[in-house]
Design an enzyme around this catalytic site. Sequence first.
Site, PDB file in Angstrom:
ATOM      1  N   SER A 105    -122.741 -83.266 -36.262  1.00  0.00           N
ATOM      2  CA  SER A 105    -121.601 -83.132 -35.275  1.00  0.00           C
ATOM      3  C   SER A 105    -121.834 -82.058 -34.612  1.00  0.00           C
ATOM      4  O   SER A 105    -122.035 -80.913 -35.003  1.00  0.00           O
ATOM      5  CB  SER A 105    -120.323 -83.133 -35.996  1.00  0.00           C
ATOM      6  OG  SER A 105    -119.941 -84.261 -36.651  1.00  0.00           O
ATOM      7  N   LYS A 179    -116.100 -88.479 -32.396  1.00  0.00           N
ATOM      8  CA  LYS A 179    -116.079 -87.447 -33.672  1.00  0.00           C
ATOM      9  C   LYS A 179    -114.887 -86.713 -33.369  1.00  0.00           C
ATOM     10  O   LYS A 179    -114.175 -86.287 -34.323  1.00  0.00           O
ATOM     11  CB  LYS A 179    -117.393 -87.096 -33.980  1.00  0.00           C
ATOM     12  CG  LYS A 179    -117.506 -86.203 -35.136  1.00  0.00           C
ATOM     13  CD  LYS A 179    -117.160 -86.863 -36.464  1.00  0.00           C
ATOM     14  CE  LYS A 179    -116.834 -85.736 -37.710  1.00  0.00           C
ATOM     15  NZ  LYS A 179    -118.221 -85.218 -38.098  1.00  0.00           N
ATOM     16  N   LYS A 247    -113.523 -75.113 -36.414  1.00  0.00           N
ATOM     17  CA  LYS A 247    -114.595 -75.509 -35.380  1.00  0.00           C
ATOM     18  C   LYS A 247    -114.527 -76.745 -34.517  1.00  0.00           C
ATOM     19  O   LYS A 247    -114.625 -76.747 -33.222  1.00  0.00           O
ATOM     20  CB  LYS A 247    -115.780 -75.281 -36.160  1.00  0.00           C
ATOM     21  CG  LYS A 247    -117.293 -75.348 -35.256  1.00  0.00           C
ATOM     22  CD  LYS A 247    -118.688 -75.692 -36.083  1.00  0.00           C
ATOM     23  CE  LYS A 247    -118.558 -77.173 -36.372  1.00  0.00           C
ATOM     24  NZ  LYS A 247    -119.626 -77.629 -36.808  1.00  0.00           N
TER      25      LYS A 247
END
Lengths: 309, 309
Positions: A105, A179, A247
């Site tokens: 990711s 994502k 994050k």
Amino acid sequence: MNAPIAFLGLGRMGLPMALRLLAAGFPLRAWNRSEAARTALAAAAPADARLQLCATADAAVAGTGLVITMLSDGPALRALLFGSAPGPGVLALAAPQATLCDMSSIPPTMAREHAEWLSAAGFGALDAPVSGGVVGARDGTLAIMAGGAPQLLARHAAPLAVLGRVTHVGPAGAGQLAKLANQVIVGITIGAVAEALLLAARGGADPAAVRAAIRGGFAESRILELHGARMLIDDFVPGGAVQTQLKDLATALDEARAAGLDLPITGLLRSLFAAARDHGDAALDHAALLRELARHNGLAPDGVLHAAG
Amino acid sequence: MNAPIAFLGLGRMGLPMALRLLAAGFPLRAWNRSEAARTALAAAAPADARLQLCATADAAVAGTGLVITMLSDGPALRALLFGSAPGPGVLALAAPQATLCDMSSIPPTMAREHAEWLSAAGFGALDAPVSGGVVGARDGTLAIMAGGAPQLLARHAAPLAVLGRVTHVGPAGAGQLAKLANQVIVGITIGAVAEALLLAARGGADPAAVRAAIRGGFAESRILELHGARMLIDDFVPGGAVQTQLKDLATALDEARAAGLDLPITGLLRSLFAAARDHGDAALDHAALLRELARHNGLAPDGVLHAAG
């Protein structure tokens, strides 16, 4: 016999994914920065002639037609594959027209750059991050969100199908964007469940019974099922950590800004998860947002759903 | 033979619920303010000797042991049952120790008051609001969140079981609180899905493919399934209206304040749904929050998930 695949990154996710590929008959050249993970893979696949453990990423990539990466984040991926300069990086050692399939990711912006650099050097690139956690990795039930050329995805459909359900969502970077969309929903829905259970408990209802009552209705979600259960018993062992959720929301907001978007709910959740981190909960499961909402209200965060009345 | 039940309120939800009770063999004395709904019930249950349509609520309640109400909101319920003064109100006409089972969605504070008034006069009270919409009402699959004495709930378990899955969630008012918790989750999750799909579309991914890719993972919810699908095709025929969602979030925040809680995410969503109402979308399905997020970003609200690029 299948051609060997380079597999870089044998962490919590990468290790079970590599094992599934091996079990499905794909020869692997596997590498991980720490030797411990390489040893763990060797121990999990003893005497498997299809497994070649490599001491360097270069050695794993050399001559392969498909390089799968599963690293911790964008900077780690970039440092490993490309070093400091734009260009094909380690892929230059792979077979001609080889494909990078990055399942880490990372920010969509980075994924788009990698695709450009690789394309300019005659290589292919897919960004294919996953959702589903360690259980999904082990069982081959990951949701795989793939960006890049559809023909490229079709060419590598067989190994990806071993890992989960693949959906093509757009051009380079779109997998990473999907994502982020996933993480936006996850982070906000955790907030929704936390506020609802806090309201139920402090208003005098039984929060466990309320959760049971509303399961299966319009409020039903995997988060209510899994993270709601965690909140009720103060189980904040990760799972997905607060710092990772933070994050991801920050990256989503960066990407939104680049697209000219302000996302107020995502922004609020970013602030709440940042406060959770600042108050010492960075390493807890993201369901620990409940603890931050307790603090926000001057309540002790431990057992807040049990301390009402 | 079962004793007759008074059923007050034959609207979108009440009518199919009344029909299920009749079909399950419970004699009903049914009333609705407008004659049209009474006629609709008579037409749906022709020549059913168990159905007695009543011209007034008083006539429906007289002598019954259980009074089920399904009205539009708290003020409507209070005006009908109690008029302007505390006391047993219309229940005074019911059998001794009769029970009010209010399945409307009203503020918990009101439900607690009704329970007090009725208890003081020797009557029972259950607050048992539902989730699941018209489909759930028709199929008997409503989630029924019940507050009040467990023995009272047990006594009336049979007719409630015909309507859906009943969960006892606490004392008087707890059912309404559970419904608010449900609506908090629904409203916030709609916001989560709207921001995620907007990010996907404006960032260059295919929002329909992104939704398909993340289905079944941690982002999965009934809202992603149902309201996500609506957003993709601009289908904002209600369903649950923006104005209802707004009312529920405002009530949730009132109840939170009374419990000493600030709920920042619910507060933000209340503001966003209020803006949607102010911009003319009050009567649209609550999935139309997507349109408000489009406006918030200076984008045309129509087809915003298709207009990217």
